[in-house]
Design an enzyme around this catalytic site. Structure first.
Site, mmCIF file in Angstrom:
data_model
loop_
_atom_site.group_PDB
_atom_site.id
_atom_site.type_symbol
_atom_site.label_atom_id
_atom_site.label_comp_id
_atom_site.label_asym_id
_atom_site.label_seq_id
_atom_site.Cartn_x
_atom_site.Cartn_y
_atom_site.Cartn_z
ATOM 1 N N GLY A 32 -7.889 9.528 10.178
ATOM 2 C CA GLY A 32 -7.976 9.532 11.561
ATOM 3 C C GLY A 32 -9.147 10.549 11.993
ATOM 4 O O GLY A 32 -9.491 10.736 13.062
ATOM 5 N N ASN A 55 -8.513 1.777 10.264
ATOM 6 C CA ASN A 55 -7.660 1.729 11.687
ATOM 7 C C ASN A 55 -8.229 2.264 12.622
ATOM 8 O O ASN A 55 -8.665 1.759 13.476
ATOM 9 C CB ASN A 55 -6.454 1.978 11.192
ATOM 10 C CG ASN A 55 -5.158 1.717 12.246
ATOM 11 O OD1 ASN A 55 -4.265 2.164 12.391
ATOM 12 N ND2 ASN A 55 -5.731 1.385 13.432
ATOM 13 N N THR A 56 -8.290 3.533 12.531
ATOM 14 C CA THR A 56 -8.725 4.606 14.057
ATOM 15 C C THR A 56 -10.171 4.174 14.645
ATOM 16 O O THR A 56 -10.250 4.056 15.471
ATOM 17 C CB THR A 56 -8.583 5.720 13.582
ATOM 18 O OG1 THR A 56 -7.251 6.164 13.100
ATOM 19 C CG2 THR A 56 -8.644 6.811 14.828
ATOM 20 N N ALA A 65 -9.487 5.540 4.528
ATOM 21 C CA ALA A 65 -9.436 6.830 5.582
ATOM 22 C C ALA A 65 -10.799 7.407 5.727
ATOM 23 O O ALA A 65 -11.258 7.401 4.677
ATOM 24 C CB ALA A 65 -8.258 7.622 5.186
ATOM 25 N N GLY A 66 -10.966 7.775 7.030
ATOM 26 C CA GLY A 66 -12.135 8.617 7.387
ATOM 27 C C GLY A 66 -13.422 7.791 7.827
ATOM 28 O O GLY A 66 -14.157 8.675 8.445
ATOM 29 N N LYS A 88 0.760 -1.109 0.017
ATOM 30 C CA LYS A 88 -0.204 0.103 -0.120
ATOM 31 C C LYS A 88 0.793 1.244 0.023
ATOM 32 O O LYS A 88 1.594 1.348 0.969
ATOM 33 C CB LYS A 88 -0.734 0.005 1.179
ATOM 34 C CG LYS A 88 -1.838 1.215 1.363
ATOM 35 C CD LYS A 88 -2.594 1.543 2.504
ATOM 36 C CE LYS A 88 -3.030 2.882 2.656
ATOM 37 N NZ LYS A 88 -3.449 3.146 4.143
#
Lengths: 262, 262, 262, 262
Positions: free
Chosen positions: B164, B212-213, B190-191, B103
């Site tokens: 994040g 992830n977050t 993301a997001g 990635k």
């Protein structure tokens, strides 16, 4: 996924937080297959539109959705006055051998199907006095939902958007106020269009979601029923897990920036 | 739910459409438990921040997330130039015995973590020439994602909102254009903040979601991981089922009004 | 309302923060009346589509919109490469007697009209070197808008949504990052559909708004031009006035509750 | 801009479609300056909180906002029952020499200030019978607003969001239904936070907007009052002009692509 906690309405516990209707399907067989895929325990039936025994010799929904396996929730779709709604549910109680858990809806007009709240309050009062356990379809008015609760309704069911619109949750703020105050279960009823709508309702803290059109009018109703089952579970789990805070800006990297390996 | 169709990236099929990161957890044990609950097959690792063997004698992530069970996807988090990113992935290939699926992310600045697209394009060109199979984190620019595809990337990974941030899918319209044109898998990266965000991404037609977050910073990461697994499946099923049309107004009753039982 | 502060681009001050295009009107007379109602000082002209003298003997836009009263801003609508755009603006400079303020747009494809950012960056570099004062139509990518500024562009003009879409401001978060960092004026270009969209752009802190379709394709273009003039002023004033904080819940009464007259 | 058409309530025409409150200002002088900048003709006053003569020897709002120049609209802020509201407005009529135009608000609780609709309906019935011209603050329930109209209210005033919240127009769909059916003026009352919110209300077709907090709690109330004046005019003009259709995708160039000058 093992259900870790159950939905309790009027003292009875249910495994599924997804409630479904029976309208708009091609036939009773499609209805049955979709409802099975949804995992629903409670199935709502429009007494004025659906044969559950009133018409001998015609197909009976209860053959497809037997009361032995499902909690049948008679509703008053098509009623525009408290009197009509009360009469309809008395009939339902007879047809269903004294069954007392009902869904009250008194509509304001046939074009929006928005609830008529004064008539809804009047019908709720009568029905509670007659021993019904009333789940009430209502607007997302936080004062009126509290009045329904005070009248003795066992659940309040505010709309997310108009019945059959598929517009999703238009006003999450009103729902939030209702949820913060209600001591009875709050179920979103009407307006769900797709899986994420159901997940959002559950993430807000709703106790359950009731839907019909979103499943019945999907291109593949059985598959959508399965999607809704998963979405309600996903939203409930996310609610219980406690989401991260939103940070519109000032993004933080996914890992601490100290101690980076260069 | 039985997976009826699988995600294929660079010719390899995966059961899960949910990809997860490994940052921000309390320890490798929490990382492992959350990732197992997520059902993810592909796990992305920030090579510059995580020990996967560079530091002998220190805890190694690969003991918790063994490459025998998971596809490890090395990423270039923390890189701000094409050169840095390329160097980091060459190192990763050594550490992971010639593993070529990677990635790529080249960031524009440490505050927004927004991608630097010219550097991303430059890095992608070099990496593809060196035989890497490049999944590229990128903006939601439909022209640039097409350029990444033309350069030979095996997947494009537009952000839904800032890394994040948990802001969800801010611009579904750009994603829609990307999806309408891409011939390689499109994964939102993301997001994502909560389960419904993941469901929305899948309902738009995305091939997968990376996060992830949203999991690691939930109050209960393991439970949120399970929510995300369900949400991705729900969204995918809803996409395949084909949702009902939205009708902002003119609500139609859930049952035909003709033939009502009076 | 007396303008209390003016828009400054490339060292020149303008009374109006509304910039308008000239396309899609029925004829040059309607164009003229709408532009006068808009109060715009800067009027952008698609050099490849509009006769400003290239075709002798045909109606000339500059007769309706005379350069003595308006700042004519030649643009490169219809250009898909840096070379095309540069060539077009060199021609414009000749036609307009050495006029150097230009609007650069290099499009990615004819269907979305989304900008091709690498070509835009390349063209900006060449044009700045040739002494043009470049206002650049661009995506809402906060890294690339900063690169345009570093190349010497005198203004950056991110899209609110696709050209001609009327979808309004889809991603205010990206705009906010751009505004927080830019040292040159930031003007929203493309996507405005109605008056409130223009007000929102200004409330975010944009220095100006450029539009064409929202005025030209309104049922009454002259009236919509007036609406847009008012909306840009309203949004600017609201930005300067500093709005109240949002309080999703916990509404406070409009007057202190202490000392109520009973 | 010359007003081309006027707002008519109970047979009387007003130049301005912006109505303002008088609470939360620092002093009566700031109140006066903000209201003058707003251009409002109708100014609403909380009878239970504001001295308009009840307390001799204390500052009187009517000295700053003289009834000779403004239409004073007494309101029942702080009333939680129909009885309280009726009593308060009878007092107002005395204080204002038989003035009959009033704003009814009966609140559900002090925390949300959401209207109590059954009490509002009851009060409206009594007040109309007593000859008052009742403008009624209400929820955005399209059935109940119609009932208020049928009871004889001269205007209905649905909230956009909670009083003092500044959250803007949360549910435009309900407003749209109300607007499609009402024969009396519909004014958005409560929830406006900034200029674009007011413009959006007017673009939907509302006849006017009432606000207080958005002006009084702006950093510069006088400037925000001017912004609101412009925004209401902008929104009204845009509504009358007829906006372009939204085209989420398939952007069309601002000029016809045929006949391009190469």
């Amino acid at each position: 996924m093992a259900a870790t906690e159950r939905l309790v309405i009027a003292g009875k516990a249910y495994d599924s937080r997804l409630l479904v209707g029976t309208g708009k399907y091609q036939d009773f067989d499609e209805t049955r297959r979709a409802i099975e895929a949804s995992g629903a325990n409670i199935v709502t039936v429009a007494i004025r539109r659906t044969n559950i025994g009133q018409k001998a010799g015609e197909p009976n929904l209860l053959d497809a959705i037997p009361p032995s396996r499902f909690t049948i929730l008679p509703n008053t779709a098509g009623c525009y006055t408290a009197d009509d709604a009360v009469r309809t549910l008395r009939l339902a109680r007879e047809l269903l051998d004294g069954h007392s858990l009902v869904k009250l809806e008194v509509l304001g007009d046939p074009k929006t199907l928005f609830p008529n709240m004064p008539e809804t309050l009047a019908a709720a009062k009568t029905l509670v006095a007659e021993g019904f356990q009333v789940m009430a379809y209502c607007s997302d008015d936080p004062i009126l939902t509290l009045q329904l609760e005070e009248l003795g309704c066992v659940a309040v069911m505010p709309l997310a958007s108009l019945i059959g619109s598929g517009m999703g949750i238009v006003n999450p703020w009103n729902l939030q106020i209702i949820l913060d105050r209600a001591k009875v279960p709050v179920l979103v009823d009407a307006g769900i269009g797709t899986a994420s709508d159901a997940a959002i309702a559950m993430e807000l803290g709703c106790d359950g979601v009731l839907m019909n059109t979103a499943i019945a009018l999907a291109k593949d109703p059985v598959r959508m029923a399965r999607a809704m089952k998963l979405a309600v579970e996903a939203g409930r789990e996310a609610f219980l897990a406690g989401r991260m805070a939103k940070k519109p800006y000032e993004a933080s990297p996914s890992s601490p920036t100290s101690g980076m390996i260069e």
